[in-house]
Design an enzyme around this catalytic site. Structure first.
Site, PDB file in Angstrom:
ATOM      1  CG  HIS A  87     -69.074 -72.257 -73.151  1.00  0.00           C
ATOM      2  ND1 HIS A  87     -67.895 -72.723 -73.671  1.00  0.00           N
ATOM      3  CD2 HIS A  87     -68.765 -71.080 -72.533  1.00  0.00           C
ATOM      4  CE1 HIS A  87     -66.924 -71.885 -73.385  1.00  0.00           C
ATOM      5  NE2 HIS A  87     -67.424 -70.870 -72.695  1.00  0.00           N
ATOM      6  CD  GLU A  88     -70.958 -68.476 -70.868  1.00  0.00           C
ATOM      7  OE1 GLU A  88     -70.355 -68.320 -69.785  1.00  0.00           O
ATOM      8  OE2 GLU A  88     -70.459 -68.190 -71.962  1.00  0.00           O
ATOM      9  CD  GLU A 141     -63.778 -69.171 -72.504  1.00  0.00           C
ATOM     10  OE1 GLU A 141     -64.701 -69.566 -73.232  1.00  0.00           O
ATOM     11  OE2 GLU A 141     -63.974 -68.603 -71.424  1.00  0.00           O
ATOM     12  CG  HIS A 147     -67.078 -70.899 -67.979  1.00  0.00           C
ATOM     13  ND1 HIS A 147     -65.730 -71.178 -68.009  1.00  0.00           N
ATOM     14  CD2 HIS A 147     -67.371 -70.354 -69.193  1.00  0.00           C
ATOM     15  CE1 HIS A 147     -65.231 -70.817 -69.165  1.00  0.00           C
ATOM     16  NE2 HIS A 147     -66.207 -70.312 -69.914  1.00  0.00           N
TER      17      HIS A 147
END
Length: 300
Positions: free
Chosen positions: A142-143, A220, A146
């Site tokens: 997930h990070e 997100e 980003h």
């Protein structure tokens, strides 16, 4: 809905919100320039905003890391974490970011940095202790998403626009005390326009903040989708979000200026279910994110 469709949908919605953001800025700038019949006000505001945001963008990672008390680690400090980050970076085609650990019990994580070559991934001790390997992979993916999606650059643009709106509104009210404007042109139609303009000046910063939060929530969702695609296992991130959301520990180093960076809202016990508070949330409700992840099919 497949992961690809989810990502495409969130991207379209984000650009729509960004367009709306720019229209608010342009309309606000035009009104103030018209009212004072002086374009220099707009130029000064733009120049100040660009100058102040440049320093924030260039050194924001160092500032955030200092505020969170994060400490950099090397390969031998935590080999398992380092290998997870390395393997996912190879899959994503990204350079390996610097890895930091925050000495906090709450499981959480964030990514920062001005671009992929200067990126940072930070995780808490609680995350390492309470998540299993597949859950940790989901969070790291997930990070990294980003970073790959250039969310850090997008967030900088959003902050600049929101700050620009706030500056223009503040200047208008301050300068109104000293007079000026097109008083000689005010007939009944002009007065109506003036009233509408003042209302817009008051509401613009609120609208800008709401749009800022809306874009943050969409990013997100997009990072969730991209991260699940990276691991090919959405359940890992869904399970991690459940554990993170249910953990009662506070994140003492978090504050309002850094909260939007974390994978989940770091402020515990401050949740509200009414729709108005939802407009100012930096993160989508965790249950919605988990439902979206578990409804995705990575095989299509």
């Amino acid at each position: 809905m497949t992961l690809y469709n989810q990502a495409e949908s969130n991207t379209r919605k984000t650009w729509f919100l960004m367009t709306l953001f720019f229209l608010i800025v342009i309309a606000l700038g035009w009104f103030i320039s018209y009212y004072y019949n002086d374009q220099s006000i707009l130029y000064i505001a733009v120049g100040f905003s660009i100058f102040s945001s440049f320093g924030s963008y260039w050194w924001s990672d160092k500032l955030v890391l200092a505020m969170s008390g994060a400490k950099e680690i090397k390969h031998d400090d935590n080999k398992e974490l380092y290998h997870i980050v390395e393997n996912l970076c190879i899959t994503a085609g990204l350079p390996v970011p610097k890895i930091y650990i925050i000495n906090e019990a709450q499981p959480n994580a964030f990514a920062t940095g001005r671009n992929a070559e200067h990126a940072v991934v930070a995780v808490t001790q609680g995350l390492l202790q309470k998540l299993n390997k597949t859950e940790l992979e989901g969070v790291i993916a997930h990070e990294l998403s980003h970073i790959g999606n250039k969310d850090m650059l997008l967030q900088t643009v959003i902050v600049v626009l929101a700050g620009f709106v706030a500056i223009l509104s503040d200047w208008f009210f301050r300068m109104s005390f000293f007079g000026g404007g097109r008083r000689d042109e005010r007939d009944s139609g002009g007065n109506i326009m003036m009233i509408l303009g003042i209302v817009a000046i008051i509401l613009a910063p609120i609208a800008a903040t709401m749009l800022q939060m809306a874009i943050s929530r969409k990013r997100e969702f997009l990072a969730d989708a991209s991260g699940a695609l990276l691991t090919r296992y959405p359940e890992g991130l869904a399970s991690a979000l459940e554990k993170i959301a249910s953990d009662p520990n506070p994140l003492k180093s978090a504050n309002n200026s850094t909260a939007h960076l974390y994978i989940s809202n770091p402020f515990k016990g401050k949740k509200s279910q009414n729709w108005m508070s939802g407009l100012f949330m930096t993160h989508p409700p965790v249950q919605e994110r988990i439902k979206a992840l578990r409804g995705m099919d990575v095989n299509k």
